[in-house]
Design a protein around this motif. Structure first.
Motif, short mmCIF file in Angstrom:
data_model
loop_
_atom_site.label_atom_id
_atom_site.label_comp_id
_atom_site.label_asym_id
_atom_site.label_seq_id
_atom_site.Cartn_x
_atom_site.Cartn_y
_atom_site.Cartn_z
N UNK A 153 3.71 5.57 -5.69
CA UNK A 153 3.44 5.88 -7.05
C UNK A 153 2.50 7.10 -7.21
N UNK A 154 1.61 7.02 -6.60
CA UNK A 154 0.32 7.77 -6.90
C UNK A 154 1.09 9.33 -6.67
N UNK A 155 1.59 9.50 -5.28
CA UNK A 155 2.20 10.92 -5.33
C UNK A 155 3.21 11.28 -6.35
N UNK A 195 2.51 8.58 -17.07
CA UNK A 195 1.34 9.34 -16.22
C UNK A 195 0.04 8.17 -16.62
N UNK A 196 0.33 7.47 -17.65
CA UNK A 196 -1.02 6.77 -18.12
C UNK A 196 -0.91 5.33 -17.53
N UNK A 197 0.16 5.20 -16.81
CA UNK A 197 0.35 3.70 -15.88
C UNK A 197 -0.65 3.82 -14.59
N UNK A 209 2.97 14.94 -13.23
CA UNK A 209 1.85 15.61 -13.95
C UNK A 209 1.83 17.38 -13.72
N UNK A 210 1.98 17.65 -12.63
CA UNK A 210 2.03 19.08 -11.96
C UNK A 210 3.34 19.67 -12.66
N UNK A 211 4.46 19.10 -12.66
CA UNK A 211 5.68 19.65 -13.31
C UNK A 211 5.42 19.76 -14.65
N UNK A 212 4.83 18.37 -15.51
CA UNK A 212 4.84 18.52 -16.74
C UNK A 212 3.77 19.92 -17.26
N UNK A 213 2.92 20.34 -16.56
CA UNK A 213 2.06 21.19 -17.06
C UNK A 213 2.60 22.55 -16.47
N UNK A 214 3.19 22.62 -15.45
CA UNK A 214 3.84 23.95 -14.95
C UNK A 214 5.22 24.33 -15.54
N UNK A 215 6.00 23.36 -15.69
CA UNK A 215 7.35 23.70 -16.09
C UNK A 215 7.88 22.72 -16.90
N UNK A 216 7.33 22.45 -18.27
CA UNK A 216 7.74 21.55 -19.20
C UNK A 216 9.40 21.68 -19.66
N UNK A 217 9.74 22.53 -19.20
CA UNK A 217 11.40 22.83 -19.67
C UNK A 217 12.11 22.04 -18.63
N UNK A 218 11.64 21.92 -17.47
CA UNK A 218 12.48 21.28 -16.68
C UNK A 218 12.42 19.58 -16.93
N UNK A 219 11.39 19.17 -17.41
CA UNK A 219 11.28 17.86 -17.98
C UNK A 219 12.30 17.59 -19.03
N UNK A 220 12.54 18.51 -19.84
CA UNK A 220 13.37 18.41 -21.03
C UNK A 220 14.83 18.57 -20.40
N UNK A 221 15.23 19.26 -19.26
CA UNK A 221 16.43 19.38 -18.74
C UNK A 221 16.76 18.21 -17.98
N UNK A 271 0.93 -1.12 -0.07
CA UNK A 271 -0.15 0.09 -0.01
C UNK A 271 0.80 1.26 0.10
N UNK A 272 1.88 1.10 0.74
CA UNK A 272 2.83 2.21 0.68
C UNK A 272 3.47 2.54 -0.60
N UNK A 273 3.83 1.51 -1.19
CA UNK A 273 4.52 1.87 -2.49
C UNK A 273 3.31 2.15 -3.60
N UNK A 274 2.27 1.70 -3.49
CA UNK A 274 1.13 2.39 -4.36
C UNK A 274 0.76 3.96 -4.24
#
Length: 82
Positions: A43-45, A75-77, A51-63, A37-40
């Motif tokens: 993963x949710x967190x 995110x689809x998992x 998802x928050x980072x991808x929407x607010x700061x996509x440039x960090x994802x690329x970095x 349960x802790x692992x699940x």
């Protein structure tokens, strides 16, 4: 939807004795159940944060060296998948 294999692995994890043998019917390794349960929850967190980072700061994802396609795939998992 939770697969039969996921339910099987969860069932095997919580029905183990501390020695690793199958526990008698009705006995549960509550420590193993808690770890699952802790692992699940982790993963949710983590996926919510991603998802928050991808929407607010996509440039960090690329970095960090990831593509948005990789982020979308993660995110689809469902929470029970690594």
């Amino acid at each position: 939807m939770i697969s039969v294999l996921t339910v099987f692995h969860f069932h095997r994890a919580v029905h183990r004795s501390p020695s690793g043998e199958d526990a008698p019917d009705g006995l549960y390794d509550k420590g193993a159940m808690g770890r699952v349960i802790y692992t699940w929850e982790e993963r949710i967190r983590a996926r919510r944060e991603l998802a928050r980072l991808a929407s607010e700061a996509p440039e960090l994802i690329q970095k960090m060296g990831f593509t948005m396609a990789e982020v979308d795939a993660e995110l689809a998992k469902p929470f029970w998948r690594r």
